[in-house]
Enzyme design. Structure first.
Site, PDB file in Angstrom:
ATOM      1  N   GLN A  51       0.811  -1.216   0.000  1.00 40.05           N
ATOM      2  CA  GLN A  51       0.000   0.000   0.000  1.00 40.05           C
ATOM      3  C   GLN A  51       0.844   1.264   0.000  1.00 40.05           C
ATOM      4  O   GLN A  51       0.324   2.373  -0.169  1.00 40.05           O
ATOM      5  CB  GLN A  51      -0.933   0.012   1.206  1.00 40.05           C
ATOM      6  CG  GLN A  51      -0.223   0.157   2.546  1.00 40.05           C
ATOM      7  CD  GLN A  51      -1.164  -0.029   3.705  1.00 40.05           C
ATOM      8  OE1 GLN A  51      -1.534  -1.142   4.080  1.00 40.05           O
ATOM      9  NE2 GLN A  51      -1.573   1.090   4.306  1.00 40.05           N
ATOM     10  N   CYS A  60      -5.162   0.189   3.774  1.00 43.18           N
ATOM     11  CA  CYS A  60      -5.035  -1.213   4.181  1.00 43.18           C
ATOM     12  C   CYS A  60      -6.355  -1.963   4.101  1.00 43.18           C
ATOM     13  O   CYS A  60      -6.391  -3.140   3.728  1.00 43.18           O
ATOM     14  CB  CYS A  60      -4.465  -1.298   5.590  1.00 43.18           C
ATOM     15  SG  CYS A  60      -5.467  -0.468   6.845  1.00 43.18           S
ATOM     16  N   HIS A  89      -5.440  -0.898  11.653  1.00 37.14           N
ATOM     17  CA  HIS A  89      -4.917  -1.525  10.443  1.00 37.14           C
ATOM     18  C   HIS A  89      -5.733  -2.773  10.121  1.00 37.14           C
ATOM     19  O   HIS A  89      -6.193  -3.473  11.031  1.00 37.14           O
ATOM     20  CB  HIS A  89      -3.454  -1.916  10.678  1.00 37.14           C
ATOM     21  CG  HIS A  89      -2.708  -2.346   9.454  1.00 37.14           C
ATOM     22  ND1 HIS A  89      -2.652  -1.595   8.299  1.00 37.14           N
ATOM     23  CD2 HIS A  89      -1.962  -3.459   9.204  1.00 37.14           C
ATOM     24  CE1 HIS A  89      -1.897  -2.214   7.406  1.00 37.14           C
ATOM     25  NE2 HIS A  89      -1.479  -3.359   7.916  1.00 37.14           N
ATOM     26  N   ASN A 138       0.155  -9.207   5.256  1.00 40.77           N
ATOM     27  CA  ASN A 138       0.147  -7.757   5.373  1.00 40.77           C
ATOM     28  C   ASN A 138       0.166  -7.128   3.981  1.00 40.77           C
ATOM     29  O   ASN A 138       0.226  -7.840   2.967  1.00 40.77           O
ATOM     30  CB  ASN A 138       1.350  -7.298   6.205  1.00 40.77           C
ATOM     31  CG  ASN A 138       1.092  -5.981   6.916  1.00 40.77           C
ATOM     32  OD1 ASN A 138       0.224  -5.204   6.531  1.00 40.77           O
ATOM     33  ND2 ASN A 138       1.851  -5.720   7.963  1.00 40.77           N
TER      34      ASN A 138
END
Length: 439
Positions: free
Chosen positions: A63, A69, A359, A381
């Site tokens: 990102q 996110c 997040h 992630n």
């Protein structure tokens, strides 16, 4: 009020100087940094990236310098499905495309809130809440669902990243400047009995133009060509983003629900909640959460992964997080060496503004004991492949208990009682409630 006297402060100096351990830590921390000095090597060995349920090792996305996110996590769950079903080697959906429409819809959402609150005094706390952040990059699961249902998706190759999508600070700064100015225009016009609808349409044209010039004009129809792993050539012509979603993603997003763990006294379990002013697409479904205890939340996440599907989840990723090595563990750093002890529990951290969801990522695996209880979790992630294990993190089960706040699962995994609670009229939380935090 008690003044800090020189005698009191001198006592603190003397006590510190007498402690040789503190002087040693002072040298380590000033030379290497606080967390490097306190890093616990044992936490690495106790959280090896090996899992009994492991759904994917797909390349991770990035990102970059943006707060997208929640979009990346949702699009990554789609990507896992697309790569498998269409035999693709490497493929990403366009995060920038979803980003464009989120900015556009959030602008309209903000202006609508300004119009409906035009009778409030300029110093009212709710109006101040709106003006403090007219829009930002973050969002919630139900908000990204609203975007997918209205605008569909496109391949990243069709609508690639731009400077402003990858590093969004300037875009946000000046969009918020425009929106605050528009708020004044609409409030004053509304209070004077003017034609607010016509003026808002003019302002939205200016906003649309601004977004198109900074992010690029999004496609309404496009052609898409690709070769699969069997080297078979495929081509789709003149397809809309909505039709592309139907063909390549084809998930009924209304079948998914947000489940949270908020153990504060004001939020009983097995109850649904929504948050005032929280949303992006006017006319879409409300943001809604079902609050359950943490043991139940983890069982739901495990059930969905055992059924072969990854899980969107929201957490407070900055808490005791070793970013470089991809470790989310309560013992990542040994603050006891400094005689510092953190005693707040999950509820008190929420109540005292110490923690909230910051997040969103994807649960792609879990390590289960023989009795079925979770030991550690595999996390995809969206920070690129230079951190963790090629971008994947490992979260200890105890860390998940303390810092995970939200998952998204299919309704079929809920009990009849839980589903009824989710679908009941939700309790409306104040705009600044921590469960309204945007990932």
């Amino acid at each position: 009020m008690t003044e800090l006297t020189q005698d009191f402060t001198q006592t603190l100096f003397d006590n510190y100087r007498e402690n040789t351990k503190f002087r040693a830590l002072e040298n380590a921390a000033t030379k290497n940094g606080l967390l490097n000095a306190l890093e616990n090597r044992a936490s690495h060995a106790e959280n090896l990236p090996v899992f009994s349920v492991d759904l994917t090792n797909d390349p991770v996305s990035n990102q970059k310098q943006s707060g997208r996110c929640w979009m990346f996590a949702a699009l990554n769950t789609f990507r896992h499905k697309i790569l498998t079903e269409f035999k693709l080697e490497n493929f990403e959906l366009s995060q920038a495309y979803t980003f464009f429409w989120d900015k556009y819809e959030k602008s309209n959402w903000f202006l609508e809130q300004i119009i409906t609150t035009s009778d409030l005094e300029i110093g009212d706390r709710k109006l101040k809440f709106l003006l403090d952040m007219p829009q930002q990059d973050g969002g919630q699961w139900d908000m990204v669902v609203a975007l997918f249902q209205k605008y569909g998706v496109v391949p990243k190759a069709i609508y690639p990243e731009s400077i402003s999508s990858s590093a969004s600070r300037e875009l946000d700064q000046y969009l918020n400047k425009i929106l605050r100015q528009d708020a004044q225009i609409l409030r004053e016009l509304s209070q004077a009995g003017g034609d607010v609808a016509t003026k808002k349409a003019e302002l939205l044209q200016e906003i649309f133009n601004y977004l198109a010039m900074t992010l690029g004009l999004p496609p309404q129809k496009f052609d898409f060509e690709y070769r699969d792993k069997d080297n078979v050539f495929n081509k789709i012509e003149n397809v809309t983003p909505q039709a592309f979603y139907d063909k390549f993603v084809n998930l009924k997003l209304d079948d998914y629900v947000s489940v949270i763990n908020a153990p504060t006294a004001d939020k009983p379990y097995n109850t649904s909640y929504t948050v005032e002013f929280l949303g992006n697409v006017v006319g879409s479904r409300d943001v809604r959460h079902l609050n359950v205890d943490m043991a139940r939340l983890k069982k739901l996440a495990i059930a969905q992964m055992q059924a072969g599907e990854t899980v969107w989840f929201g957490c407070d990723v900055g808490q005791v997080s070793n970013r470089k090595d991809g470790l989310l563990t309560l013992d990542a750093y040994d603050f006891s060496a400094m005689d510092v002890t953190f005693t707040q529990n999950k509820a008190s951290r929420l109540d005292y503004s110490e923690s909230l969801m910051t997040h969103a990522m994807v649960l792609t695996g879990v390590d289960l004991a023989n009795d079925g209880k979770s030991l550690k979790w595999k996390v995809e992630n969206s920070w690129g492949d230079k951190v963790g294990t090629k971008g994947y993190f490992t979260a200890s089960d105890s860390w998940m208990d303390e810092y995970t706040y939200q998952i998204v699962v299919r309704k079929e995994f809920l009990t009849a009682e839980e589903l009824a609670a989710y679908e009941a009229e939700p309790i409306v939380l104040l705009p600044w409630d921590p469960m309204g935090a945007l990932a």
